[in-house]
Write a protein that holds these residues in place. Structure first.
Motif, PDB file in Angstrom:
ATOM      1  N   ARG A   1     -28.814 -56.717  16.974  1.00 15.01           N
ATOM      2  CA  ARG A   1     -29.574 -55.769  16.006  1.00 15.01           C
ATOM      3  C   ARG A   1     -30.960 -55.597  16.507  1.00 15.01           C
ATOM      4  O   ARG A   1     -31.684 -54.704  15.931  1.00 15.01           O
ATOM      5  N   GLU A   2     -31.333 -56.286  17.686  1.00 18.05           N
ATOM      6  CA  GLU A   2     -32.653 -56.064  18.024  1.00 18.05           C
ATOM      7  C   GLU A   2     -32.554 -54.637  18.933  1.00 18.05           C
ATOM      8  O   GLU A   2     -31.295 -54.277  19.802  1.00 18.05           O
TER       9      GLU A   2
ATOM     10  N   THR B   1     -37.937 -56.113  17.012  1.00 17.04           N
ATOM     11  CA  THR B   1     -36.961 -57.122  16.248  1.00 17.04           C
ATOM     12  C   THR B   1     -36.416 -56.263  14.999  1.00 17.04           C
ATOM     13  O   THR B   1     -36.764 -55.312  14.688  1.00 17.04           O
ATOM     14  N   VAL B   2     -35.494 -56.985  14.434  1.00 15.61           N
ATOM     15  CA  VAL B   2     -34.825 -56.438  13.121  1.00 15.61           C
ATOM     16  C   VAL B   2     -36.000 -56.116  12.214  1.00 15.61           C
ATOM     17  O   VAL B   2     -35.814 -55.126  11.404  1.00 15.61           O
ATOM     18  N   ASP B   3     -36.842 -56.851  11.987  1.00 14.04           N
ATOM     19  CA  ASP B   3     -37.923 -56.869  10.873  1.00 14.04           C
ATOM     20  C   ASP B   3     -38.773 -55.709  11.247  1.00 14.04           C
ATOM     21  O   ASP B   3     -38.944 -54.887  10.286  1.00 14.04           O
ATOM     22  N   GLU B   4     -39.073 -55.525  12.554  1.00 12.55           N
ATOM     23  CA  GLU B   4     -40.092 -54.453  12.997  1.00 12.55           C
ATOM     24  C   GLU B   4     -39.118 -52.953  12.712  1.00 12.55           C
ATOM     25  O   GLU B   4     -39.635 -52.126  12.058  1.00 12.55           O
TER      26      GLU B   4
ATOM     27  N   ASP C   1     -36.987 -52.518  10.415  1.00 13.55           N
ATOM     28  CA  ASP C   1     -36.838 -52.183   8.822  1.00 13.55           C
ATOM     29  C   ASP C   1     -38.220 -51.646   8.545  1.00 13.55           C
ATOM     30  O   ASP C   1     -38.463 -50.763   7.657  1.00 13.55           O
ATOM     31  N   ARG C   2     -39.376 -52.563   8.860  1.00 16.78           N
ATOM     32  CA  ARG C   2     -40.693 -51.881   8.315  1.00 16.78           C
ATOM     33  C   ARG C   2     -40.961 -50.447   9.178  1.00 16.78           C
ATOM     34  O   ARG C   2     -41.610 -49.788   8.381  1.00 16.78           O
TER      35      ARG C   2
END
Ligand SMILES: Nc1ncnc2c1ncn2[C@@H]1O[C@H](COP(=O)(O)OP(=O)(O)OP(=O)(O)O)[C@@H](O)[C@H]1O
Ligand SMILES: [Mg+2]
Lengths: 226, 812
Positions: B627-628, B506-509, B511-512
């Motif tokens: 964005r994935e 995911t986008v969040d992953e 970014d992390r």
């Protein structure tokens, strides 16, 4: 004059073909002594065993019984390499169908015998012998560029070059016409006599036989005076 | 009478005829094996499609992952929607054998879709009451492949763990490597409760589907699907065919060299026959008949052996084809009379063609002059022109026609041209060897060979070419492997690659990951398949990653600037080749937001897919999940290393295994092991060709030995001892082998480059950099050839040595 020791001595030679009851005794007790320089003709019906006899005499084949001596050296019982060595040194062979090595020139065919016998023969001896045999101009040709009579002269040169004690010739003119045959016999006898080399000549021709010191016939497996 | 003459000769030289037979049979066996294999690679899909649904049935597939149950319900509720048949396809394996479980919903529904499937009759038996292992239908061939019987229980390894299934026999043909279950039972058994891979609809629903299908789903008829699947493996199959034709050519060299030796032995009798009245026509007919019989018998043997070989080859290739192309092969090759007929024709034709030069030579034997068994003076001067012409023609063909056939044809012409130069060079080499060996027995033995150029020339050419083909194939494979290795190492610039199991990141992953302390920069990759089946790979790349591309066309700096600015895309070499794309061309891509045109900026080397793909800057993609990403490359901070990265990853994401990561070294190992598995079949082909080449060697040398029997006998009569003769014969065969093998090396290099620079690119779309050829095959093949050459000399030598010279002389 004491009898000099024979260059070829055959005693009680027996050669059978086949096994058991169907075995055929082609030679059945052949005795023969050939003295140095002597010429002997062997005649006989086709299939009576003349070639077989020559092969035994040359040590190319083993007798079932009897003895073969070449220049006093006993050959019959010895292992193949020893027999081969004796043949290379002391015997010259001439065949009915020449058996020149196709891929070699006439000169190379003659050199072959020098090499195999291990004899020290100067290079000009080959030219001299070839001149004597009437093929001086032909030494660089290959067998397929020579006539039958010329090929047989090359074969004779090959048989004589190393100075053998005895020359064994199996119908050397059998493949040649009468004129060529006679010419070949002329050079064969002359060259052999010039070297004091004994000659055993298997032939069907009475004229050829008549040139020899002795004429023998092979009959029922034995040699008898003709 | 003619037959009797042939027969008599055959009886006198059975060994040599047998070797000629082996030559044809071996060549045809490889061709047959590959032809059957090709069938097995493509027919499986046809057969399965026929079994499951009619050919006009429509398959609806998601462009991304599987179809969710909610999505399915939505589609079913649309007004006028057809009766969908949901299907799940689950990749499973039993030991090394890859299989597929197909789950179908309600066999009654299938019956509506399918015309008259034998499978439909098995529906009742596939219902599961919940007792014991769930039932699955298995076809006869697949059961035989696995060594199981209906009624037994079989454990299959699925994506989420093993499952036990109760096997039910089905008469349904065409289900090779597939097991059929009820969809709900399959989802339960393999712990994939919601997975739906595709939807089937009857052909009559085509119009509705065309109008109403959402953009993220794609509909194709089974026929279309089959056609594109065929296309996927087209390169592989073409390459195999090319290799098998090389094997056949090698086999024909065996035949040619044996026949030309036999010819020499028969010159004398041909002369006699012609002398006593055999007409040239009679002679030609006699030899042509022999060629036909030889070709027919050899080809028949080749068909039988090839059929056995096919299943062995299939076992080698089924697995890589499954993992690379996602296709299941037939469990067993399926020969057909038509195919056998075609192959038989090919074999007989090829064998007859090879006998033609021999017939021509026979017709030149003059009648009479019998005592002169020897050859006519050798026509030594094969002009450079004669060699240059085929070479020039071959090169021209290669240059003018970009097809695979041209590449093969060109290669054969070039080899034919080189073949005419082999004898001259070979005998030059023998002369040098003779000089090196000196005046002793060995030197003389080799010099004796030089005298019979004409007899030995065809054999020498045939041997060199056969050995060269085998070594050239081996060089190509090794060279290709080294290129793949270089490519992978260059490509993998990051220190660690992170991905998720069974889903995208995911986008969040992402970014992390980028925010981790030990991470200096990240790269991302996401792969999608466009509606026109083009693979599109979206990259976001840090500076360091750019050196991973090897640009085959386009200026690197310009490509990069244009790429990042969104002005254009880059394409992989196979795609560029397949579509004829070069920098500056325009390429239209059916993106989610509608079709867009891009300039092709550059072409880069890539061995990951022979279909090829388009590389695009990730920012050019829009849409909900644009964005994935599929994987993220992590670049460590200066001074940091992999261990630091892994520690950070574990701290941030836990060790539980939501994410998985792998280093470049492991990826490289995996890539090479995929390569090795894929190229096992090429190795098998190279080994087969090598085997045939060695048969050629042995047969030529045996023929040579036996042909010389009379000459050897004369030498024995003149006083050459058996031991010396033995050495002479072995020296001759060794010298011939050495000459053939040495000449084969430069020709092998030619073969290597032809395969690497023309045939591989034209079959697969990718090229192999023209570096120095690997010499491994030379190191293996040349000593092996010398060993066999010595052995092949020993047999006639022993025979001649044992035989009294008398008999060979008598035999004439
Ligand atoms: N290897 C063999 N096996 C069986 N019999 C053989 C063999 N070699 C020769 N013979 C037989 O031995 C006999 C003698 O043969 P040989 O060749 O010595 O005869 P020849 O007197 O030289 O005949 P020609 O004058 O025709 O040349 C012949 O009957 C032949 O058939
Ligand atoms: Mg005789």
């Amino acid at each position: 004059m004491a009898d000099p020791s024979p260059v070829l001595g055959l005693r009680g030679l027996v050669r059978r073909y086949g096994e058991g009851p169907r075995a055929v005794r082609v030679l059945d007790g052949v005795d023969l002594d050939v003295r140095p320089g002597e010429t002997v003709a062997i005649m006989g019906a086709s299939g009576c065993g003349k070639s077989t006899l020559l092969h035994l005499a040359a040590g190319m084949d083993r007798p079932d019984a009897g003895e073969v001596r070449i220049a006093g050296v006993e050959v019959h019982g010895r292992p193949e390499p020893a027999r081969t060595r004796e043949r290379a040194r002391r015997v010259g062979l001439v065949f009915q169908d020449f058996n020149l090595i196709e891929s070699l020139t006439a000169r190379e065919n003659v050199e072959l015998a020098v090499w195999l016998s291990g004899a020290a023969v100067a290079a000009d001896r080959i030219d001299a012998l070839a001149g004597e045999l009437g093929i001086g101009e032909l030494l660089e040709r290959r067998p397929d560029q020579l006539s039958g009579g010329q090929q047989q002269r090359v074969a004779i040169a090959r048989a004589l070059i190393h100075g053998p004690a005895v020359l064994l010739a199996d119908e050397p003119t059998g493949s040649l016409d009468r004129v060529a045959g006679e010419q070949v016999l002329d050079v064969l006898f002359d060259a052999a006599r010039a070297r004091d080399c004994a000659l055993v000549l298997v032939t069907h021709s009475d004229q050829a036989a008549a040139r020899c010191d002795r004429v023998l016939a092979l009959r029922d497996g034995r040699l008898v005076p003709a | 009478m003619r037959a009797r003459l042939s027969h008599g000769f055959f009886r006198r030289h059975p060994g040599q005829w047998l070797l000629a037979l082996v030559g044809i049979a071996a060549g045809m066996a490889v061709v047959t094996g590959v032809a059957l294999l090709r069938g097995a690679l493509v027919d499986s899909l046809d057969a399965a499609a026929d079994e499951l649904a009619g050919r006009d049935s429509i398959v609806v597939r998601p462009l991304g992952e599987s179809i969710s149950p909610e999505r399915f319900a939505e589609l079913a509720r649309l007004p006028g929607a057809p009766d969908w048949v949901p299907v799940v396809r689950i990749p499973v394996r039993v030991g090394d054998v890859q299989l597929e479980v197909i789950g179908l919903d309600g066999f009654s529904a299938v019956r509506d879709v399918t015309a008259d499937s034998a499978l439909a009759g098995d529906a009742d038996r596939l219902e599961w009451t919940g007792d014991g292992p769930p039932p699955a239908a298995i076809g006869r061939e697949t059961a035989a492949l696995l060594g199981v019987e209906p009624g037994e229980t079989l454990t299959l390894e699925g994506p989420n763990g093993p499952a036990d299934l109760a096997l039910v026999g089905t008469r349904g043909a065409g289900l090779d490597r597939r097991l059929v279950m009820d969809i709900a039972v399959a989802q339960h058994a393999f712990d994939l409760p919601t997975a739906i891979s595709e939807l089937l609809a009857p052909g009559s629903a085509a119009a509705w589907i065309e109008r109403n299908l959402p953009a993220d789903l794609q509909a194709r008829t089974l026929d279309q699907q089959r056609a594109s699947a065929r296309e996927l493996t087209a390169g592989l199959r073409a390459n195999l065919t090319a290799m098998s034709l090389l094997a056949l050519a090698t086999g024909l060299f065996v035949v040619y060299s044996v026949l030309s030796f036999l010819m020499v032995q028969r010159r004398r009798s041909f002369g006699v026959l012609r002398a006593i009245g055999l007409t040239p026509g009679d002679l030609a007919r006699m030899l042509a008949q022999e060629g036909l019989v030889l070709g027919a018998l050899g080809t028949l043997a080749g068909l039988v052996v090839g059929t056995l070989l096919a299943d062995l080859l299939l076992a080698l290739i089924a697995d890589p084809v499954r993992s690379i192309y996602g296709q299941l092969a037939l469990a067993r090759t399926a020969p057909s009379l038509g195919l056998y007929g075609t192959l038989f024709g090919l074999g007989v034709l090829a064998a007859t063609a090879v006998t033609l030069p021999v017939v021509r030579e026979a017709l030149r034997v003059p009648p009479g002059r019998l005592v002169r068994a020897a050859e006519a003076p050798a026509p030594d001067r094969v002009g450079w022109a004669l060699a240059g012409l085929p070479v020039a023609l071959g090169l021209a063909w290669l240059a003018l026609d970009p097809g695979l056939i041209a590449a093969l044809g060109g290669l054969f012409l070039v080899l034919a041209g080189l073949a005419t130069l082999i004898p001259r060079t070979g005998f030059g080499l023998l002369a040098v060897l003779a000089r090196l060996a000196g005046g002793g027995l060995t030197g003389r033995a080799i010099r004796l060979l030089g005298g019979s150029r004409r007899r030995l020339a065809p054999a020498l050419s045939a041997l060199s070419l056969a050995l060269a083909l085998a070594m050239g194939m081996g060089m190509m494979i090794l060279g290709f492997r080294a290129s793949v290795d270089d490519w992978v190492q260059r490509l993998l610039q990051a220190d660690l690659y992170v991905s998720a199991t069974e889903r995208r990141l995911t986008v969040d992953e992402v970014d992390r990951l980028a925010a981790l302390d030990a991470v200096a920069a990240i790269s991302t990759v996401s792969v999608q398949r466009l509606a026109d089946q083009t693979r599109l790979t979206a990259y976001r790349l840090p500076d360091a990653a750019w050196s991973g591309f090897e640009w085959l066309a386009g200026d690197p700096e310009r490509v990069r600037a244009g790429f990042v600015a969104g002005r254009g895309v880059a394409v992989s070499e196979p795609l560029a080749r397949a579509r004829g794309l070069a920098p500056g061309d325009l390429l239209e891509l059916p993106l989610a937001g509608g079709p867009r045109r891009f300039e092709v900026l550059g072409v880069f080397r890539d061995y990951s897919s022979d279909a090829g793909f388009v590389a695009i800057d990730a920012d050019q993609l829009t849409g909900p999940d644009a964005r994935e990403v599929d994987s993220v490359g992590l670049y460590a901070t200066p001074g940091g290393d992999r261990a630091a990265l892994e520690a950070d990853l574990r701290a941030a994401f836990g060790a539980a295994g939501e994410l998985q990561w792998i280093g470049p070294a492991e990826i490289r190992d995996q890539s090479l092991s995929v390569f090795d598995r894929t190229f096992r079949i090429s190795w098998a082909m190279a080994v087969l060709v090598g085997g045939i080449a060695l048969v050629a060697l042995v047969s030529a040398l045996l023929a040579h030995g036996f042909e010389r029997a009379r000459e050897y006998a004369t030498l024995r009569a003149l006083g050459l001892s058996p031991a010396a003769l033995f050495r002479l014969v072995v020296a001759q065969t060794l010298a011939l082998t050495l000459a053939a093998a040495l000449l084969a090396v430069p020709i092998a290099v030619v073969v290597h480059y032809a395969l690497a620079l023309f045939i591989q690119p034209r079959a697969f779309g990718w090229s192999v950099p023209a570096g120095l050829p690997p010499l491994g095959p030379v190191v293996v093949v040349v000593p092996l050839a010398l060993l066999l050459g010595a052995l092949a000399g020993l047999i006639p030598a022993a025979r001649i040595g044992r035989r009294a010279p008398v008999s060979a002389l008598r035999a004439g």
